[in-house]
Design a protein around this motif. Structure first.
Motif, PDB file in Angstrom:
ATOM      1  N   THR A  16       0.823  -1.212   0.000  1.00 21.82           N
ATOM      2  CA  THR A  16       0.000   0.000   0.000  1.00 21.82           C
ATOM      3  C   THR A  16       0.857   1.262   0.000  1.00 21.82           C
ATOM      4  OG1 THR A  16      -1.617   1.304   1.230  1.00 21.82           O
ATOM      5  CG2 THR A  16      -0.218  -0.128   2.524  1.00 21.82           C
ATOM      6  N   THR A  17       0.280   2.326  -0.539  1.00 24.98           N
ATOM      7  CA  THR A  17       0.988   3.611  -0.464  1.00 24.98           C
ATOM      8  C   THR A  17       0.146   4.599   0.342  1.00 24.98           C
ATOM      9  OG1 THR A  17      -0.069   4.216  -2.538  1.00 24.98           O
ATOM     10  CG2 THR A  17       2.208   3.448  -2.678  1.00 24.98           C
ATOM     11  N   LYS A  18      -0.975   4.114   0.864  1.00 27.54           N
ATOM     12  CA  LYS A  18      -1.868   5.034   1.585  1.00 27.54           C
ATOM     13  C   LYS A  18      -1.409   5.195   3.039  1.00 27.54           C
ATOM     14  CE  LYS A  18      -6.012   4.223  -1.100  1.00 27.54           C
ATOM     15  NZ  LYS A  18      -6.247   2.806  -1.411  1.00 27.54           N
ATOM     16  N   ASN A  19      -1.202   6.453   3.428  1.00 27.85           N
ATOM     17  CA  ASN A  19      -0.657   6.718   4.762  1.00 27.85           C
ATOM     18  C   ASN A  19      -1.495   6.130   5.886  1.00 27.85           C
ATOM     19  OD1 ASN A  19       1.544   8.013   3.850  1.00 27.85           O
ATOM     20  ND2 ASN A  19       0.611  10.047   3.899  1.00 27.85           N
ATOM     21  N   LEU A  20      -2.803   6.296   5.787  1.00 30.53           N
ATOM     22  CA  LEU A  20      -3.651   5.825   6.888  1.00 30.53           C
ATOM     23  C   LEU A  20      -3.621   4.313   7.002  1.00 30.53           C
ATOM     24  CD1 LEU A  20      -6.784   8.139   6.855  1.00 30.53           C
ATOM     25  CD2 LEU A  20      -4.841   8.120   8.416  1.00 30.53           C
ATOM     26  N   GLU A  21      -3.616   3.665   5.841  1.00 34.47           N
ATOM     27  CA  GLU A  21      -3.549   2.201   5.860  1.00 34.47           C
ATOM     28  C   GLU A  21      -2.236   1.739   6.482  1.00 34.47           C
ATOM     29  OE1 GLU A  21      -4.055  -0.179   2.120  1.00 34.47           O
ATOM     30  OE2 GLU A  21      -5.904   1.019   2.066  1.00 34.47           O
ATOM     31  N   MET A  22      -1.170   2.429   6.120  1.00 33.36           N
ATOM     32  CA  MET A  22       0.134   2.060   6.668  1.00 33.36           C
ATOM     33  C   MET A  22       0.135   2.232   8.182  1.00 33.36           C
ATOM     34  SD  MET A  22       3.011   2.817   3.897  1.00 33.36           S
ATOM     35  CE  MET A  22       3.279   4.433   3.973  1.00 33.36           C
ATOM     36  N   ARG A  23      -0.417   3.364   8.607  1.00 39.27           N
ATOM     37  CA  ARG A  23      -0.481   3.606  10.058  1.00 39.27           C
ATOM     38  C   ARG A  23      -1.241   2.476  10.758  1.00 39.27           C
ATOM     39  NH1 ARG A  23      -4.928   7.520  12.109  1.00 39.27           N
ATOM     40  NH2 ARG A  23      -6.036   5.657  11.472  1.00 39.27           N
ATOM     41  N   ASP A  24      -2.369   2.055  10.163  1.00 42.24           N
ATOM     42  CA  ASP A  24      -3.180   1.014  10.799  1.00 42.24           C
ATOM     43  C   ASP A  24      -2.452  -0.334  10.848  1.00 42.24           C
ATOM     44  OD1 ASP A  24      -5.012   2.934  11.136  1.00 42.24           O
ATOM     45  OD2 ASP A  24      -6.406   2.260   9.572  1.00 42.24           O
ATOM     46  N   ILE A  25      -1.736  -0.631   9.801  1.00 41.65           N
ATOM     47  CA  ILE A  25      -0.996  -1.905   9.790  1.00 41.65           C
ATOM     48  C   ILE A  25       0.084  -1.886  10.876  1.00 41.65           C
ATOM     49  CG2 ILE A  25       0.547  -3.386   8.432  1.00 41.65           C
ATOM     50  CD1 ILE A  25      -0.930  -2.284   5.898  1.00 41.65           C
ATOM     51  N   VAL A  26       0.800  -0.756  10.948  1.00 45.07           N
ATOM     52  CA  VAL A  26       1.868  -0.666  11.961  1.00 45.07           C
ATOM     53  C   VAL A  26       1.266  -0.701  13.370  1.00 45.07           C
ATOM     54  CG1 VAL A  26       3.788   0.729  12.832  1.00 45.07           C
ATOM     55  CG2 VAL A  26       3.411   0.568  10.380  1.00 45.07           C
ATOM     56  N   ALA A  27       0.111  -0.038  13.546  1.00 46.15           N
ATOM     57  CA  ALA A  27      -0.543  -0.054  14.868  1.00 46.15           C
ATOM     58  C   ALA A  27      -0.929  -1.489  15.254  1.00 46.15           C
ATOM     59  CB  ALA A  27      -1.772   0.846  14.846  1.00 46.15           C
ATOM     60  N   GLU A  28      -1.414  -2.228  14.285  1.00 44.17           N
ATOM     61  CA  GLU A  28      -1.792  -3.631  14.543  1.00 44.17           C
ATOM     62  C   GLU A  28      -0.556  -4.429  14.982  1.00 44.17           C
ATOM     63  OE1 GLU A  28      -3.892  -5.046  11.045  1.00 44.17           O
ATOM     64  OE2 GLU A  28      -3.383  -7.104  11.642  1.00 44.17           O
ATOM     65  N   VAL A 166       7.678   3.376   5.487  1.00 47.40           N
ATOM     66  CA  VAL A 166       7.299   3.745   6.859  1.00 47.40           C
ATOM     67  C   VAL A 166       8.370   4.659   7.445  1.00 47.40           C
ATOM     68  CG1 VAL A 166       6.854   2.897   9.186  1.00 47.40           C
ATOM     69  CG2 VAL A 166       6.049   1.603   7.217  1.00 47.40           C
ATOM     70  N   GLY A 167       7.975   5.876   7.754  1.00 46.34           N
ATOM     71  CA  GLY A 167       8.918   6.818   8.355  1.00 46.34           C
ATOM     72  C   GLY A 167       8.503   7.133   9.779  1.00 46.34           C
ATOM     73  N   GLU A 168       9.153   8.144  10.340  1.00 52.37           N
ATOM     74  CA  GLU A 168       8.881   8.478  11.740  1.00 52.37           C
ATOM     75  C   GLU A 168       7.438   8.926  11.960  1.00 52.37           C
ATOM     76  OE1 GLU A 168      11.899  11.166  13.058  1.00 52.37           O
ATOM     77  OE2 GLU A 168      13.321   9.521  13.331  1.00 52.37           O
ATOM     78  N   GLY A 169       6.888   9.637  10.962  1.00 55.00           N
ATOM     79  CA  GLY A 169       5.514  10.115  11.094  1.00 55.00           C
ATOM     80  C   GLY A 169       4.534   8.953  11.223  1.00 55.00           C
ATOM     81  N   THR A 170       4.723   7.923  10.421  1.00 62.09           N
ATOM     82  CA  THR A 170       3.833   6.759  10.481  1.00 62.09           C
ATOM     83  C   THR A 170       3.950   6.072  11.837  1.00 62.09           C
ATOM     84  OG1 THR A 170       4.411   6.425   8.163  1.00 62.09           O
ATOM     85  CG2 THR A 170       3.138   4.681   9.213  1.00 62.09           C
ATOM     86  N   VAL A 171       5.176   5.922  12.301  1.00 62.93           N
ATOM     87  CA  VAL A 171       5.379   5.243  13.579  1.00 62.93           C
ATOM     88  C   VAL A 171       4.765   6.051  14.722  1.00 62.93           C
ATOM     89  CG1 VAL A 171       7.175   4.593  15.254  1.00 62.93           C
ATOM     90  CG2 VAL A 171       7.341   3.868  12.884  1.00 62.93           C
ATOM     91  N   ASP A 173       2.208   8.100  14.576  1.00 65.81           N
ATOM     92  CA  ASP A 173       0.744   7.981  14.539  1.00 65.81           C
ATOM     93  C   ASP A 173       0.281   6.563  14.883  1.00 65.81           C
ATOM     94  OD1 ASP A 173       0.831  10.603  13.849  1.00 65.81           O
ATOM     95  OD2 ASP A 173       0.412  10.293  11.719  1.00 65.81           O
ATOM     96  N   ALA A 174       1.092   5.588  14.538  1.00 68.38           N
ATOM     97  CA  ALA A 174       0.722   4.203  14.852  1.00 68.38           C
ATOM     98  C   ALA A 174       0.783   3.952  16.360  1.00 68.38           C
ATOM     99  CB  ALA A 174       1.655   3.237  14.119  1.00 68.38           C
ATOM    100  N   ILE A 175       1.775   4.533  17.022  1.00 67.27           N
ATOM    101  CA  ILE A 175       1.854   4.397  18.486  1.00 67.27           C
ATOM    102  C   ILE A 175       0.603   5.033  19.099  1.00 67.27           C
ATOM    103  CG2 ILE A 175       3.095   5.128  20.573  1.00 67.27           C
ATOM    104  CD1 ILE A 175       5.698   5.073  18.909  1.00 67.27           C
ATOM    105  N   ALA A 176       0.256   6.228  18.591  1.00 72.46           N
ATOM    106  CA  ALA A 176      -0.917   6.934  19.108  1.00 72.46           C
ATOM    107  C   ALA A 176      -2.167   6.068  18.942  1.00 72.46           C
ATOM    108  CB  ALA A 176      -1.082   8.264  18.379  1.00 72.46           C
ATOM    109  N   LYS A 177      -2.324   5.495  17.767  1.00 68.81           N
ATOM    110  CA  LYS A 177      -3.526   4.694  17.492  1.00 68.81           C
ATOM    111  C   LYS A 177      -3.536   3.414  18.323  1.00 68.81           C
ATOM    112  CE  LYS A 177      -6.786   3.051  14.547  1.00 68.81           C
ATOM    113  NZ  LYS A 177      -7.093   2.350  13.353  1.00 68.81           N
ATOM    114  N   ALA A 178      -2.386   2.742  18.372  1.00 67.26           N
ATOM    115  CA  ALA A 178      -2.338   1.438  19.060  1.00 67.26           C
ATOM    116  C   ALA A 178      -2.651   1.589  20.548  1.00 67.26           C
ATOM    117  CB  ALA A 178      -0.959   0.806  18.862  1.00 67.26           C
ATOM    118  N   PHE A 179      -2.170   2.657  21.170  1.00 71.13           N
ATOM    119  CA  PHE A 179      -2.286   2.729  22.629  1.00 71.13           C
ATOM    120  C   PHE A 179      -3.191   3.867  23.104  1.00 71.13           C
ATOM    121  CE2 PHE A 179       1.973   0.959  21.542  1.00 71.13           C
ATOM    122  CZ  PHE A 179       1.613  -0.361  21.739  1.00 71.13           C
TER     123      PHE A 179
END
Ligand code: AMP
Length: 553
Positions: A16-28, A166-171, A173-179
């Motif tokens: 995927t190249t979609k930022n939100l999808e990437m964030r969700d995968i990393v959060a998972e 996946v860069g720092e921004g994704t990580v 936001d993923a931390i924020a979403k996951a926890f």
């Protein structure tokens, strides 16, 4: 965690190249692993082996990796090179040979994420004679046990070219979403810890409160505050109600930590440079009055009479790990203090600049020509400001910093509380993305460099013209050496490199041009200097190029 399980996430991310999808995968992914594993997984998600403040390099570039792949899978080097030319990706090359390997491994066993990281981190500890063989052994050990997909990502992680976006921004936001914490709090915590692994763990175990409670620790680097560019002194001056003006010196950012006798010096990229500057350590002990404090400064090279010299002189000292005493006398430096983070248990970052500067003046005992406070005035009179500016330019300084006296210290964010003002037709900081091997006398060098500006929205680097002048023979050799390690693709004489190297470039004019993806071309670009103190994320943006073009019209 099994490495193969992590690779399933990598593959999903790559698709995927979609930022939100990437964030969700990393959060998972973050939610799936234990607190202990999270520290490494948060780095692994970005394909990093160390947190960004750790100045360590695994030291395996393209050529050596090709050799390791061929040895691990019993292919010839020629076969590996050909496959690499076809795929343009050493990860996929390794995957291919792993799938079709001639030598069956007898010792096939599951590899864990922990094992992969243990071996990769050992690479940077492997130095000295015979180290290449030992390095090869460490990577080979992983590759022979790997499944094809694992081989793809092991190789990409080793050469630090993950290609999953996946860069720092994704990580963050993923931390924020996951926890269930806010992204801003995650980022603020990162600015104090400079390690998303540790931040993720705290977010998971202690939530937002834990993130807020992270204390400043003397000896651990903090993210520094950055400045925006302003097109003129008038403009910058008009931005704030209460203004401080400071000379903008042309050196390197030095964050000095004092903890009793222990002094640590960090660069702008938060690398530990204490050993390179023994005299700074000595002066800081002597000139900083508090027992524990952290200050912000610009360290410049000076000539015999104490006048500042250009940055190039200093880069030798920053990079060099030996001959330090000799360089210390060849390239003397001067520390110019301009800000304050922390004094004896008290956090000054949340206080306004007026308070910070006043305190800084109290705690610094100046040492003539060596350890000083930066030239600083506070005025609401534009004429006086302009005089100060002209004086700085006459003294060959870079320009001025215009600072908001009422603002707190905002690390890492270009929020506009500091503005830098320099002369017009300012040079641009551009990233090298391609090169062409020279011919004849220049055949040992990459002698034509394709430059690019940054597109902050997509993270892409957009070409804006070729540069082949302004470099000395020494510099050509140096740039070739650096670029060789970054090659990702070769086609005839043309090489494509990972966008890593930042150079300061002067030019006559900016023109519109459909030829380059940025839409602009630089006329007569010439090299001014390497910008080793800058990372590609600090390079100039397409927006700035556009603004300069419009202004020039
Ligand atoms: P630039 O590197 O062009 O983005 O400009 C920002 C840099 O200027 C900072 O990171 C500092 O290293 C440097 N600098 C020089 N003088 C000052 C000053 N008085 N205040 C803040 N930064 C300064």
């Amino acid at each position: 965690m099994k490495y193969s399980d992590l690779c399933i996430y990598y593959e999903r991310l790559e698709e995927t190249t979609k930022n939100l999808e990437m964030r969700d995968i990393v959060a998972e992914l973050f939610k799936e692993v234990s607190s202990d594993e999270l520290e490494v997984i948060a780095l692994a998600a970005m394909g990093r082996i160390y947190p960004s403040s750790v100045d360590k390099d695994v030291g395996i570039a393209g050529k050596l990796m090709q050799k390791i792949i061929s040895r691990a899978y019993g292919a010839t080097q020629k076969e590996v090179v050909e496959k690499f030319k076809e795929t343009g990706d050493l990860g996929k090359t390794a995957e291919y040979f792993c799938r079709n390997k001639r030598q069956r491994s007898l010792m096939k066993k599951d590899i864990t994420v922990e094992k992969v990281f243990r071996n990769l981190r050992s690479l940077s500890e492997t130095v000295g004679s015979g180290s290449e063989g030992r390095k090869e052994g460490l990577v080979k050990e992983l590759l022979v046990s790997a499944e094809p997909v694992e081989a793809r990502y092991i190789v990409r992680t080793t050469i630090q070219e993950m290609r999953i976006g996946v860069g720092e921004g994704t990580v963050r936001d993923a931390i924020a979403k996951a926890f269930g914490v806010s992204s801003d709090k995650v980022e603020d915590a990162y600015f104090k810890l400079i390690d998303y692994g540790k931040v993720a763990r705290i977010a998971k175990e202690e939530g937002e409160e834990g993130l807020e409670d992270i204390e400043i620790e003397v000896g651990r680097p903090l993210m520094v505050m950055l400045a925006e560019r302003s097109e003129s002194l008038e403009q910058a001056f008009g931005e704030y109600e209460n203004v401080a003006l400071e000379v903008k010196l042309d050196g390197f950012r030095g964050q000095i930590h004092k903890d009793g006798d222990r002094i640590t010096l960090f660069s702008r990229r938060l690398e530990d440079k204490t050993e390179q500057f023994p005299e700074v350590v000595e002066w800081a002990r002597e000139c900083l009055k508090p027992d524990r404090c952290i200050i912000d400064s610009e360290i410049v090279a000076v000539d015999d009479s104490g006048k500042p010299l250009v940055f190039q002189n200093l880069s030798k000292r920053i990079q060099r790990k030996y001959d330090i005493e000799r360089l210390k006398s060849e390239i003397p430096v001067q520390v110019n203090c301009f800000d304050l983070f922390f004094v004896d248990g008290e956090n000054y970052m949340e206080k306004d600049l007026r308070t910070r500067w006043k305190k800084l003046c109290e705690i610094v005992k100046e040492k003539e020509g060596k350890f000083r406070l930066v030239e600083h005035i506070e005025t609401d009179d534009l004429e006086e400001a302009n005089k100060f500016y002209q004086k700085a330019l006459r003294e060959n300084q870079e320009g001025l910093m215009v600072k908001n006296l009422d603002a707190s210290y905002q690390p890492g964010k270009r929020v506009g509380y500091w503005q830098k003002v320099k002369e017009v037709m300012e040079p641009l900081d551009l990233v090298i993305v391609e090169g062409i091997w020279g011919e004849g006398k220049r055949s040992n060098w990459i002698s034509s460099l394709m430059l690019a500006v940054r597109d902050p929205d997509t993270g892409e680097f957009l070409k804006t013209g070729k540069m082949a002048t302004g470099m000395t023979e020494e510099e050509f050799a140096e740039i070739t050496r650096k670029m060789e390690d970054l090659i990702v693709k070769e086609e005839g004489r043309r090489v494509k490199v990972r966008p890593e190297l930042v150079v300061e470039v002067g030019y006559e004019e900016i023109q519109k041009s459909p030829k380059y993806k940025s839409g602009y071309a630089l006329r007569f670009p010439r090299m001014i200097r390497f910008r080793y103190n800058k990372s590609p994320e600090d390079a100039d943006t397409i927006e700035r190029l556009k603004n300069l073009y419009n202004k020039q019209k």
